[in-house]
Design a protein around this motif. Structure first.
Motif, PDB file in Angstrom:
ATOM      1  N   SER A 141       0.823  -1.205   0.000  1.00 30.91           N
ATOM      2  CA  SER A 141       0.000   0.000   0.000  1.00 30.91           C
ATOM      3  C   SER A 141       0.860   1.259   0.000  1.00 30.91           C
ATOM      4  O   SER A 141       0.571   2.211  -0.735  1.00 30.91           O
ATOM      5  N   ALA A 142       1.918   1.270   0.794  1.00 31.80           N
ATOM      6  CA  ALA A 142       2.818   2.426   0.822  1.00 31.80           C
ATOM      7  C   ALA A 142       3.512   2.604  -0.520  1.00 31.80           C
ATOM      8  O   ALA A 142       3.690   3.731  -0.990  1.00 31.80           O
ATOM      9  N   LYS A 143       3.897   1.512  -1.160  1.00 34.13           N
ATOM     10  CA  LYS A 143       4.546   1.596  -2.477  1.00 34.13           C
ATOM     11  C   LYS A 143       3.585   2.168  -3.518  1.00 34.13           C
ATOM     12  O   LYS A 143       3.962   3.013  -4.343  1.00 34.13           O
TER      13      LYS A 143
ATOM     14  N   GLN B 275       1.031   4.178  -2.937  1.00 31.51           N
ATOM     15  CA  GLN B 275       0.847   5.592  -2.629  1.00 31.51           C
ATOM     16  C   GLN B 275       2.053   6.417  -3.070  1.00 31.51           C
ATOM     17  O   GLN B 275       1.898   7.534  -3.554  1.00 31.51           O
ATOM     18  N   MET B 276       3.264   5.871  -2.920  1.00 36.60           N
ATOM     19  CA  MET B 276       4.462   6.591  -3.354  1.00 36.60           C
ATOM     20  C   MET B 276       4.514   6.701  -4.880  1.00 36.60           C
ATOM     21  O   MET B 276       4.926   7.735  -5.408  1.00 36.60           O
TER      22      MET B 276
ATOM     23  N   HIS C  28       1.936   6.885  -6.855  1.00 33.14           N
ATOM     24  CA  HIS C  28       0.952   7.912  -7.183  1.00 33.14           C
ATOM     25  C   HIS C  28       1.517   9.311  -6.899  1.00 33.14           C
ATOM     26  O   HIS C  28       1.338  10.242  -7.700  1.00 33.14           O
ATOM     27  N   ALA C  29       2.200   9.461  -5.767  1.00 30.22           N
ATOM     28  CA  ALA C  29       2.779  10.757  -5.397  1.00 30.22           C
ATOM     29  C   ALA C  29       3.853  11.190  -6.392  1.00 30.22           C
ATOM     30  O   ALA C  29       3.909  12.356  -6.787  1.00 30.22           O
TER      31      ALA C  29
ATOM     32  N   ASP D 243       0.218  12.184   3.494  1.00 28.84           N
ATOM     33  CA  ASP D 243      -0.845  11.210   3.229  1.00 28.84           C
ATOM     34  C   ASP D 243      -0.353   9.769   3.149  1.00 28.84           C
ATOM     35  O   ASP D 243      -1.154   8.843   3.227  1.00 28.84           O
ATOM     36  N   ILE D 244       0.942   9.556   2.971  1.00 28.32           N
ATOM     37  CA  ILE D 244       1.468   8.199   2.849  1.00 28.32           C
ATOM     38  C   ILE D 244       1.659   7.641   4.255  1.00 28.32           C
ATOM     39  O   ILE D 244       2.422   8.171   5.051  1.00 28.32           O
ATOM     40  N   SER D 245       0.973   6.559   4.540  1.00 27.97           N
ATOM     41  CA  SER D 245       0.959   6.040   5.910  1.00 27.97           C
ATOM     42  C   SER D 245       2.130   5.105   6.191  1.00 27.97           C
ATOM     43  O   SER D 245       2.509   4.292   5.354  1.00 27.97           O
TER      44      SER D 245
ATOM     45  N   LYS E 285      10.259   2.025   5.332  1.00 29.92           N
ATOM     46  CA  LYS E 285       9.056   1.426   5.908  1.00 29.92           C
ATOM     47  C   LYS E 285       9.509   0.343   6.870  1.00 29.92           C
ATOM     48  O   LYS E 285      10.347  -0.483   6.530  1.00 29.92           O
TER      49      LYS E 285
ATOM     50  N   SER F 240      10.465   5.085  -5.544  1.00 33.99           N
ATOM     51  CA  SER F 240       9.569   5.291  -6.684  1.00 33.99           C
ATOM     52  C   SER F 240      10.220   6.310  -7.608  1.00 33.99           C
ATOM     53  O   SER F 240      10.742   7.321  -7.156  1.00 33.99           O
TER      54      SER F 240
END
Length: 158
Positions: free
Chosen positions: A59-61, A63-64, A66-67, A95-97, A130, A147
């Motif tokens: 999930s973090a990957k 989101q990164m 996308h960022a 926003d990245i958890s 992470k 990323s």
């Protein structure tokens, strides 16, 4: 019953206890005893914890990724790095958890990132750490996530 098992029950003390324990632990009637059930539950909980940790890493990957795409589009439209770009990086990082030590590097061939000329390629790289931990952060493992994205400036600077 065989003769040796009958004799075991008439011999007193510690030997009787060990023989009975051995018989109970090696019993293959299909009944689950407390020890094996506890081990199965413990293994299941550890496996579930590992799966949840891996899903949070994925999930973090995502989101990164996308960022970094959003930051690339911002730099393309603005023609370089400015205050809006830095504000966007800060907003997206919040926003990245579950990540720590987020770094964003924007590079070009000529090294000037404040004004990127029309058609000049640039790259955006985001790296973060992470932590994957088991129960209550016992034996944590830190994994570095990266990323990358590339873009071309859309602004002509005179």
């Amino acid at each position: 019953m065989p003769a040796n098992k009958q004799q075991v029950f008439f011999i007193g003390g510690d030997f009787l206890m060990r023989a009975k324990m051995k018989q109970l632990l090696s019993d293959t009637k299909g009944e689950a005893d407390y020890i094996s059930t506890t081990i199965y539950i413990l293994v299941g909980v550890v496996l579930l914890t590992f799966i949840i940790s891996v899903v949070s890493l994925l999930s973090a990957k995502i989101q990164m990724d996308h960022a970094v795409d959003q930051i690339t589009k911002q730099v393309q439209i603005a023609g370089g790095v400015n205050d809006d770009t830095n504000a966007l990086i800060d907003f997206l990082a919040a926003d990245i958890s579950g990540i720590e030590h987020l770094q964003c590097n924007i590079t070009t061939d000529d090294g000037n990132t404040s004004k990127i000329q029309l058609g000049t390629p640039f790259t955006v790289v985001i790296t973060a750490d992470k932590t994957l931990g088991g129960f209550w952060r016992v034996l944590p493992v830190t994994i570095s996530i990266t990323s990358k994205a590339a873009g071309v400036s859309e602004i002509y600077w005179k």
